[in-house]
Design a protein around this motif. Structure first.
Motif, PDB file in Angstrom:
ATOM      1  N   GLU A   1     -61.219  33.883 -37.825  1.00 26.06           N
ATOM      2  CA  GLU A   1     -62.606  34.110 -38.236  1.00 26.06           C
ATOM      3  C   GLU A   1     -62.658  34.694 -39.645  1.00 26.06           C
ATOM      4  N   LYS A   2     -61.744  35.613 -39.959  1.00 23.99           N
ATOM      5  CA  LYS A   2     -61.694  36.181 -41.308  1.00 23.99           C
ATOM      6  C   LYS A   2     -61.394  35.106 -42.352  1.00 23.99           C
ATOM      7  N   LEU A   3     -60.706  34.063 -41.924  1.00 22.84           N
ATOM      8  CA  LEU A   3     -60.357  32.956 -42.808  1.00 22.84           C
ATOM      9  C   LEU A   3     -61.402  31.847 -42.757  1.00 22.84           C
ATOM     10  N   ASP A   4     -62.599  32.183 -42.257  1.00 27.36           N
ATOM     11  CA  ASP A   4     -63.721  31.232 -42.178  1.00 27.36           C
ATOM     12  C   ASP A   4     -63.366  29.982 -41.384  1.00 27.36           C
ATOM     13  N   ARG A   5     -62.556  30.195 -40.350  1.00 24.09           N
ATOM     14  CA  ARG A   5     -62.120  29.076 -39.496  1.00 24.09           C
ATOM     15  C   ARG A   5     -61.481  27.960 -40.315  1.00 24.09           C
ATOM     16  N   PHE A   6     -60.803  28.355 -41.411  1.00 19.90           N
ATOM     17  CA  PHE A   6     -60.008  27.439 -42.235  1.00 19.90           C
ATOM     18  C   PHE A   6     -60.870  26.430 -43.000  1.00 19.90           C
ATOM     19  N   LYS A   7     -62.043  26.884 -43.417  1.00 20.31           N
ATOM     20  CA  LYS A   7     -62.946  26.017 -44.181  1.00 20.31           C
ATOM     21  C   LYS A   7     -62.744  26.153 -45.688  1.00 20.31           C
ATOM     22  N   ARG A   8     -61.846  27.050 -46.106  1.00 20.99           N
ATOM     23  CA  ARG A   8     -61.619  27.244 -47.539  1.00 20.99           C
ATOM     24  C   ARG A   8     -60.133  27.143 -47.856  1.00 20.99           C
ATOM     25  N   PRO A   9     -59.789  26.800 -49.101  1.00 23.66           N
ATOM     26  CA  PRO A   9     -58.374  26.643 -49.490  1.00 23.66           C
ATOM     27  C   PRO A   9     -57.612  27.960 -49.347  1.00 23.66           C
ATOM     28  N   LEU A  10     -56.338  27.849 -49.013  1.00 31.80           N
ATOM     29  CA  LEU A  10     -55.483  29.027 -48.883  1.00 31.80           C
ATOM     30  C   LEU A  10     -54.263  28.962 -49.791  1.00 31.80           C
ATOM     31  N   GLU A  11     -54.028  27.821 -50.413  1.00 26.88           N
ATOM     32  CA  GLU A  11     -52.839  27.664 -51.248  1.00 26.88           C
ATOM     33  C   GLU A  11     -52.899  28.571 -52.471  1.00 26.88           C
ATOM     34  N   SER A  12     -51.774  29.237 -52.747  1.00 22.04           N
ATOM     35  CA  SER A  12     -51.668  30.094 -53.915  1.00 22.04           C
ATOM     36  C   SER A  12     -51.465  29.240 -55.168  1.00 22.04           C
ATOM     37  N   PRO A  13     -52.045  29.649 -56.308  1.00 23.23           N
ATOM     38  CA  PRO A  13     -51.815  28.915 -57.560  1.00 23.23           C
ATOM     39  C   PRO A  13     -50.430  29.185 -58.150  1.00 23.23           C
ATOM     40  N   LEU A  14     -49.718  30.162 -57.591  1.00 27.33           N
ATOM     41  CA  LEU A  14     -48.392  30.487 -58.107  1.00 27.33           C
ATOM     42  C   LEU A  14     -47.414  29.350 -57.861  1.00 27.33           C
ATOM     43  N   LYS A  15     -46.483  29.190 -58.765  1.00 28.20           N
ATOM     44  CA  LYS A  15     -45.416  28.211 -58.599  1.00 28.20           C
ATOM     45  C   LYS A  15     -44.296  28.854 -57.794  1.00 28.20           C
ATOM     46  N   VAL A  16     -44.151  28.421 -56.548  1.00 25.43           N
ATOM     47  CA  VAL A  16     -43.125  28.993 -55.677  1.00 25.43           C
ATOM     48  C   VAL A  16     -42.294  27.867 -55.075  1.00 25.43           C
ATOM     49  N   ALA A  17     -41.150  28.247 -54.524  1.00 23.49           N
ATOM     50  CA  ALA A  17     -40.275  27.262 -53.889  1.00 23.49           C
ATOM     51  C   ALA A  17     -40.951  26.675 -52.652  1.00 23.49           C
ATOM     52  N   GLN A  18     -40.500  25.513 -52.246  1.00 18.60           N
ATOM     53  CA  GLN A  18     -41.021  24.889 -51.032  1.00 18.60           C
ATOM     54  C   GLN A  18     -40.649  25.742 -49.821  1.00 18.60           C
ATOM     55  N   MET A  19     -41.658  26.160 -49.070  1.00 19.32           N
ATOM     56  CA  MET A  19     -41.449  27.023 -47.912  1.00 19.32           C
ATOM     57  C   MET A  19     -41.911  26.360 -46.621  1.00 19.32           C
ATOM     58  N   GLY A  20     -42.162  25.061 -46.695  1.00 18.90           N
ATOM     59  CA  GLY A  20     -42.632  24.330 -45.524  1.00 18.90           C
ATOM     60  C   GLY A  20     -44.142  24.167 -45.576  1.00 18.90           C
ATOM     61  N   MET A  21     -44.616  22.926 -45.385  1.00 19.05           N
ATOM     62  CA  MET A  21     -46.056  22.677 -45.401  1.00 19.05           C
ATOM     63  C   MET A  21     -46.651  23.102 -44.063  1.00 19.05           C
ATOM     64  N   LYS A  22     -47.590  24.033 -44.135  1.00 20.02           N
ATOM     65  CA  LYS A  22     -48.200  24.597 -42.930  1.00 20.02           C
ATOM     66  C   LYS A  22     -49.631  24.096 -42.786  1.00 20.02           C
ATOM     67  N   THR A  23     -50.038  23.930 -41.543  1.00 18.98           N
ATOM     68  CA  THR A  23     -51.404  23.516 -41.235  1.00 18.98           C
ATOM     69  C   THR A  23     -52.019  24.506 -40.266  1.00 18.98           C
ATOM     70  N   PHE A  24     -53.181  25.043 -40.601  1.00 20.24           N
ATOM     71  CA  PHE A  24     -54.012  25.804 -39.681  1.00 20.24           C
ATOM     72  C   PHE A  24     -55.178  24.894 -39.295  1.00 20.24           C
ATOM     73  N   ARG A  25     -55.484  24.827 -37.997  1.00 23.59           N
ATOM     74  CA  ARG A  25     -56.673  24.068 -37.572  1.00 23.59           C
ATOM     75  C   ARG A  25     -57.425  24.858 -36.517  1.00 23.59           C
ATOM     76  N   PHE A  26     -58.735  24.858 -36.624  1.00 19.85           N
ATOM     77  CA  PHE A  26     -59.599  25.501 -35.632  1.00 19.85           C
ATOM     78  C   PHE A  26     -60.358  24.401 -34.909  1.00 19.85           C
ATOM     79  N   ASP A  27     -60.104  24.265 -33.611  1.00 23.60           N
ATOM     80  CA  ASP A  27     -60.810  23.288 -32.780  1.00 23.60           C
ATOM     81  C   ASP A  27     -61.885  24.017 -31.984  1.00 23.60           C
ATOM     82  N   ASP A  28     -63.119  23.647 -32.193  1.00 22.40           N
ATOM     83  CA  ASP A  28     -64.236  24.247 -31.467  1.00 22.40           C
ATOM     84  C   ASP A  28     -65.052  23.112 -30.876  1.00 22.40           C
ATOM     85  N   GLY A  29     -64.631  22.658 -29.692  1.00 23.12           N
ATOM     86  CA  GLY A  29     -65.270  21.491 -29.100  1.00 23.12           C
ATOM     87  C   GLY A  29     -64.989  20.277 -29.968  1.00 23.12           C
TER      88      GLY A  29
END
Length: 207
Positions: free
Chosen positions: A78-106
């Protein structure tokens, strides 16, 4: 006679409760070259969850979080707006695995993908899923040893014990049947049987 306004309000509350009951969190991480290379986790609002370490895994590990644990995860979503906004950092970092958050509400589904996020809530929620992933990996490691490598059971139990000490596991009661099986079977090494019994006692005492 029932007041129409009260009836309508009660209907809305009922619908909201049904919607909440249908809510689900989904997490996946794809990291080719790592072990495992892919994980997928779902957590229902009542704490029921499933862990997969392959996209085509048709026998997922089922687990049960406490109401407080599930509530904490959903509160972070909920604090993350149910994943309706970007979360990727603009920093250049090593590949740490592509992660997906999804909120299913019906029928409503909202998701976001990221490699690395500076958002503290996103990192806290990702850590919850990482701990669930570590729990699943510990479970499968111990199960394989119990079934096919009796001499390796003590090593698997040591790894399990270390993960508990580091607070990297959730739903430890999931392991109780295997721990009891080892503790009560004299075909395993005495040190493994003793360690399994002590771990089982600790888990039961912590309930």
């Amino acid at each position: 006679m029932l007041d129409v306004g009260c009836w309508f309000a009660a209907l809305l509350l009922s619908c909201a409760a049904l919607s909440a009951a249908d809510s689900r969190l989904f997490f996946s991480k794809s990291f080719p070259g790592s072990t495992p290379a892919y994980v997928a986790i779902t957590v229902e609002q009542n704490g029921a969850g499933q862990y997969k370490d392959a996209a085509d895994d048709d026998t997922p590990l089922k687990f049960q979080l406490s109401p407080a644990e599930a509530a904490e995860m959903f509160a972070l979503a909920e604090k993350l707006d149910r994943f309706k906004r970007p979360l990727e950092s603009p920093l250049k970092v090593a590949q740490m695995g592509m992660k997906t958050f999804r909120f299913d509400d019906g029928a409503k589904k909202t998701e976001v993908k990221f490699n690395f996020s500076e958002d503290s809530d996103a990192r806290a929620l990702a850590d919850w899923f990482e701990r669930i992933s570590e729990t699943g990996q510990s479970y499968w490691t111990l199960e394989r040893a119990v079934k096919y490598d009796k001499l390796g059971v003590n090593k698997a139990l040591l790894q399990f014990e270390t993960a508990i000490d580091r607070k990297r596991l959730v739903s430890p009661q999931l392991f109780l049947p295997m721990l009891d099986r080892v503790a009560k079977n004299d075909s395993y090494l005495n040190m493994a049987r003793s360690r399994a019994a002590n771990l089982a006692d600790s888990i039961r005492a912590a309930k």
